[in-house]
Write an enzyme that holds these catalytic residues in place. Sequence first.
Site, mmCIF file in Angstrom:
data_model
loop_
_atom_site.group_PDB
_atom_site.id
_atom_site.type_symbol
_atom_site.label_atom_id
_atom_site.label_comp_id
_atom_site.label_asym_id
_atom_site.label_seq_id
_atom_site.Cartn_x
_atom_site.Cartn_y
_atom_site.Cartn_z
ATOM 1 N N LYS A 28 0.083 4.241 -0.198
ATOM 2 C CA LYS A 28 -0.568 5.428 0.404
ATOM 3 C C LYS A 28 -0.357 6.644 -0.509
ATOM 4 C CE LYS A 28 -0.250 3.184 4.824
ATOM 5 N NZ LYS A 28 -0.165 3.255 6.264
ATOM 6 N N GLY B 170 2.574 2.269 10.819
ATOM 7 C CA GLY B 170 3.515 3.379 10.705
ATOM 8 C C GLY B 170 4.202 3.734 12.009
ATOM 9 N N ASN C 224 0.862 -1.189 0.000
ATOM 10 C CA ASN C 224 0.000 0.000 0.000
ATOM 11 C C ASN C 224 0.893 1.232 0.000
ATOM 12 O OD1 ASN C 224 -1.771 2.066 0.491
ATOM 13 N ND2 ASN C 224 -2.462 1.329 2.498
ATOM 14 N N GLU D 126 -5.235 -5.077 10.437
ATOM 15 C CA GLU D 126 -4.227 -4.044 10.643
ATOM 16 C C GLU D 126 -4.504 -3.306 11.947
ATOM 17 O OE1 GLU D 126 -2.321 -2.773 6.657
ATOM 18 O OE2 GLU D 126 -4.069 -1.519 6.990
ATOM 19 N N HIS E 296 -9.596 0.987 4.988
ATOM 20 C CA HIS E 296 -8.305 1.183 5.656
ATOM 21 C C HIS E 296 -8.522 2.096 6.861
ATOM 22 C CE1 HIS E 296 -4.194 2.403 6.495
ATOM 23 N NE2 HIS E 296 -3.824 1.328 5.828
ATOM 24 N N GLU F 6 -6.926 4.504 7.950
ATOM 25 C CA GLU F 6 -6.736 5.938 7.659
ATOM 26 C C GLU F 6 -7.992 6.518 7.025
ATOM 27 O OE1 GLU F 6 -3.030 5.416 5.557
ATOM 28 O OE2 GLU F 6 -2.084 4.884 7.452
ATOM 29 N N SER G 264 3.584 -2.199 10.220
ATOM 30 C CA SER G 264 5.033 -2.231 10.415
ATOM 31 C C SER G 264 5.685 -3.559 10.022
ATOM 32 C CB SER G 264 5.393 -1.854 11.865
ATOM 33 O OG SER G 264 4.924 -0.541 12.159
#
Length: 250
Positions: free
Chosen positions: A11, A173, A9, A167, A95, A97, A212
């Site tokens: 992003k 991150g 991904n 996730e 996701h 985010e 990560s």
Amino acid sequence: MRRKFVAGNWKMHGSLAENQTLLSQLARGLKGSESLDIAVFATAPYLFQCKSLLASTPLNWGAQNMSQYSQGAYTGEVSAQMLQDFSCKYVIVGHSERREIFSENNSVVADKFAQALKAGVTPILCVGESLQQRESGVAEAIISEQIQAVLNVVGVSGFAHSVIAYEPVWAIGTGKTASPEQAQEMHAAIRAQLAKENENIAANMQILYGGSVKPGNAADIFAKPDVDGALVGGASLNANDFIQICKAAS
Ligand code: 13P
């Protein structure tokens, strides 16, 4: 037997020039990896670039997001049908985010999942709990709710043509990955939830771990029986790292 799947991904990163370098490094470094599913997820303007540069490689590509609507006055949105129109194979939905920054709730995510299925694009459903939810002991309940919301809309048969990515938000991150045991525990819970509806679909479901994942921790995570690969963020922007993660899965 489930195939392993490593997805990158990207992003909101990349440029025509950077993507070209990265894609050609990946195509070269991942020659002969047909035993594995591999895909990269670029932002919408670069999907066509992925399509043309990956055409004669074993690598797939997909979109990071799409609209919950099929067509109409939705300025700025991209429909599943548009993705399908130029043979986009996968789309990430839900996701964290998108859920957090763009306020997508379980119902919006379920609608996106349904639209993707209808258009023939394989949705990768992301689920995950926050640190606070994990610490207060409700992680499994949160994941189960996120999956149930989609089950309510498409039924278990909808999951036959999809992928799930677990996730944990606290691992994205942050450099702080879930332990292989934590990942296995949640993946097994997700599979058990689906198995209650349909054992065959549950047994065949690719469940990826994301948060990560790096070359140094991928092999241990992939060794767990219910972990079928990874959805990789930061490390997917570095060709060597991503190739090493793919090798750890093959
Ligand atoms: P990182 O690998 O950078 O933690 O990102 C994970 C992720 O969000 C993939 O979708």
